[in-house]
Design a protein around this motif. Structure first.
Motif, mmCIF file in Angstrom:
data_model
loop_
_atom_site.group_PDB
_atom_site.id
_atom_site.type_symbol
_atom_site.label_atom_id
_atom_site.label_comp_id
_atom_site.label_asym_id
_atom_site.label_seq_id
_atom_site.Cartn_x
_atom_site.Cartn_y
_atom_site.Cartn_z
ATOM 1 N N GLY A 1 -3.212 -23.314 6.374
ATOM 2 C CA GLY A 1 -2.732 -22.490 5.255
ATOM 3 C C GLY A 1 -3.404 -22.859 3.945
ATOM 4 N N ASN A 2 -2.758 -22.419 2.862
ATOM 5 C CA ASN A 2 -3.337 -22.647 1.531
ATOM 6 C C ASN A 2 -3.038 -24.045 1.031
ATOM 7 O OD1 ASN A 2 -4.501 -20.123 1.214
ATOM 8 N ND2 ASN A 2 -2.516 -19.239 0.694
ATOM 9 N N GLU B 1 -14.516 -33.218 4.260
ATOM 10 C CA GLU B 1 -15.140 -32.057 4.882
ATOM 11 C C GLU B 1 -14.481 -31.730 6.233
ATOM 12 O OE1 GLU B 1 -16.592 -34.315 2.895
ATOM 13 O OE2 GLU B 1 -18.726 -33.893 2.645
ATOM 14 N N LEU B 2 -13.605 -32.625 6.709
ATOM 15 C CA LEU B 2 -12.754 -32.290 7.867
ATOM 16 C C LEU B 2 -11.327 -32.010 7.406
ATOM 17 C CD1 LEU B 2 -13.597 -34.701 10.836
ATOM 18 C CD2 LEU B 2 -14.161 -32.278 10.557
ATOM 19 N N ILE B 3 -10.885 -32.713 6.365
ATOM 20 C CA ILE B 3 -9.511 -32.542 5.881
ATOM 21 C C ILE B 3 -9.297 -31.090 5.453
ATOM 22 C CG2 ILE B 3 -7.864 -33.208 4.057
ATOM 23 C CD1 ILE B 3 -9.106 -36.032 4.136
ATOM 24 N N ILE C 1 -14.397 -27.115 13.843
ATOM 25 C CA ILE C 1 -13.037 -27.326 14.342
ATOM 26 C C ILE C 1 -12.931 -26.538 15.638
ATOM 27 C CG2 ILE C 1 -10.566 -26.986 13.793
ATOM 28 C CD1 ILE C 1 -12.007 -28.804 11.779
ATOM 29 N N ASP C 2 -12.403 -27.169 16.684
ATOM 30 C CA ASP C 2 -12.276 -26.468 17.967
ATOM 31 C C ASP C 2 -11.168 -27.144 18.773
ATOM 32 O OD1 ASP C 2 -12.791 -25.002 20.393
ATOM 33 O OD2 ASP C 2 -14.854 -24.710 19.720
ATOM 34 N N LYS D 1 -3.777 -28.486 11.469
ATOM 35 C CA LYS D 1 -4.035 -27.659 12.657
ATOM 36 C C LYS D 1 -3.957 -28.532 13.903
ATOM 37 C CE LYS D 1 -6.979 -24.448 10.225
ATOM 38 N NZ LYS D 1 -8.348 -24.173 9.804
ATOM 39 N N ASN D 2 -3.428 -27.952 14.965
ATOM 40 C CA ASN D 2 -3.336 -28.687 16.215
ATOM 41 C C ASN D 2 -4.674 -28.563 16.961
ATOM 42 O OD1 ASN D 2 -2.316 -30.131 18.306
ATOM 43 N ND2 ASN D 2 -1.230 -28.392 19.232
ATOM 44 N N GLN D 3 -5.723 -28.983 16.308
ATOM 45 C CA GLN D 3 -7.069 -28.871 16.883
ATOM 46 C C GLN D 3 -7.829 -30.170 16.624
ATOM 47 O OE1 GLN D 3 -8.034 -24.963 14.967
ATOM 48 N NE2 GLN D 3 -8.902 -24.524 16.980
ATOM 49 N N LYS D 4 -9.087 -30.166 16.987
ATOM 50 C CA LYS D 4 -9.891 -31.366 16.761
ATOM 51 C C LYS D 4 -11.044 -31.017 15.824
ATOM 52 C CE LYS D 4 -8.107 -33.314 20.847
ATOM 53 N NZ LYS D 4 -8.223 -34.230 21.974
#
Ligand code: AMP
Ligand code: GLY
Length: 423
Positions: free
Chosen positions: A303-304, A295-297, A386-387, A325-328
């Protein structure tokens, strides 16, 4: 494209959610009951534990791709059967799934290939196992059932009495059936735990995503182990150097060793690690996406994801198809009172429709009864966000989670708290 996703929990909801964002995916079909999934796919009511029935149904639906979520059908050989019927699928064969379904198999694989892991001895005889455990001391060992045990096959005894009872339950009383007739007694190791997820086609592998999960049911690591109460990414101690070390010393040798054993592993390789003072060591492998890790992956995948699934199935995974993504990210599981033991079902849930748009609400166990959304499992909902910082993710989730209400629901309030230090 017509895609079938097997499994009907939060993990599968997140996979279906991600696929549904892709215009090329014309139809998604899944089995079982889950209100969240039923909004995104056609759900067919079928007993998912009946492998023959499931396979016959899949064949009749002529899908372009099948994605298998849970470990049971994988370890029972569903991928082998689908492939004999020329159906493209994502997941490991029965032989490759042994990396999770037999702890003896995976421990031998690690030992034979010098993959860092805790030392272990194998036992089937109660008296020999007891003698070994008494010599080692209860505080220095972990007892593991060889086979699948739905997360209930690993024991860290807190006393000598408890240690002997565990051995008795497994080897004399056969409480875990076949799964516990053969056991592993492993040295207890210490450090920071992390799960590393890599797509692999058996030869090539993707950039990994590292996630820390919370297994105990209550805050401060109290209460029994669960399937997972929440998780976050990236870990506060993660670095490029550590990632490189894990890929070179653990992931790549594992993939190569499986290929050499004629058990080529294709799918999602989920490696549970302890980062010890002597470096990372493998605690366990799983042959699938984790739940709630998936659920985080899915939201962290850039992208797709369809191309990656197809490339893995076709054994031509391109490194460029997987970017994170370059996020947390943080996700928190909302449970029914009593989980992971006995819990009530069919409790009315309200507030899902009032959540802010940035919160993704995955359904682990819900259904519709009398036109109302009700609970249908111990783990009921997973809120993911995600943020740009762990603090934001936590603030977003914990301010919104209050909108969800169902009688006696609970969730852990300390998910990702320790990651704030290095945020
Ligand atoms: P598993 O079901 O294999 O994920 O194991 C459950 C938990 O037991 C892991 O998340 C670890 O916290 C712990 N564990 C497993 N093996 C060891 C070990 N050799 N030393 C210390 N803790 C362990
Ligand atoms: N969250 C742990 C697992 O899926 O095995």
């Amino acid at each position: 494209m017509r895609i079938i996703v097997l499994g009907s929990g939060g993990r599968e909801h997140s996979i279906i959610w991600k696929l549904s964002l892709d215009k090329r995916v014309k139809e998604i079909i899944s089995f079982g009951e889950n209100y969240g999934i039923s909004n995104l796919s056609k759900m067919i009511s079928i007993d998912q534990s009946n492998l023959n029935k499931v396979v016959q149904k899949i064949i009749s639906l002529k899908p372009d791709l099948v994605i298998v979520g849970p470990e049971e059908p994988l370890s029972n050989g569903i991928i082998n059967i689908l492939s004999q019927n020329n159906i493209k699928s994502f997941g490991p064969t029965k032989e490759a799934a042994r990396i999770e379904s037999s702890k003896v198999f995976s421990k031998k694989l690690m030992i034979e290939n010098s993959i860092p892991t805790a030392f272990a001895e194998f036992f089937e005889d109660f008296n020999k196992a007891k003698k070994y455990c008494l010599t080692k001391g209860y505080e220095n060992i972990v007892i593991k059932a060889d086979g699948l045990a739905a997360g209930k096959g690993v024991f860290l005894p807190n006393s000598e009495k408890e240690m002997i009872k565990i051995l008795d339950d497994l080897l004399i009383k056969n409480k875990l059936g076949k799964s516990g007739r053969s056991i592993l007694i492993e040295d207890r190791i210490f450090g920071k735990e992390v799960s590393v997820f890599c797509f692999t086609d058996g030869t090539n592998y993707s950039k990994p995503i590292a996630i820390c999960d919370y297994k105990r049911v209550f805050e401060n690591e109290l209460g029994p182990n669960t399937g997972g109460m929440g998780c976050y990414t990236p870990p506060e101690f993660w670095s490029e150097k550590l990632e490189k070390n894990i890929l070179e010393k653990i992931i790549e040798p594992t993939i190569n060793a499986m290929k050499e054993k004629k058990s080529t592993f294709k799918g999602m390789l989920y490696t549970g690690l302890m980062i010890t003072d002597q470096g990372p060591k493998v605690i366990e492998y799983n042959c699938r996406f984790g739940d709630p890790e998936c659920e985080l992956i899915m939201p962290m995948f850039k992208g797709n994801i369809l191309d990656t699934f197809i490339q893995v199935a076709n054994s031509n995974l391109k490194e460029s198809s997987v970017e994170w993504k370059n996020q947390k990210g943080v996700c928190v599981v909302i449970c029914s009172e009593g989980y992971p033991e006995k819990y009530k079902k069919e409790i009315e849930i309200s507030g899902i429709d009032r959540l802010e748009e940035n919160i993704i609400c995955f359904h682990s166990g819900t259904k519709i009864k009398n036109k109302k959304i009700v609970s249908n499992g111990g783990r009921v909902l997973v809120l993911a966000n995600i943020d740009d910082s762990i603090k934001n993710c936590r603030d977003n989730i914990y301010s919104e989670i209050k909108k969800i209400s169902f009688e006696k629901s609970f969730y852990r309030k300390d998910i990702a708290l320790r990651a704030l230090e290095n945020d």
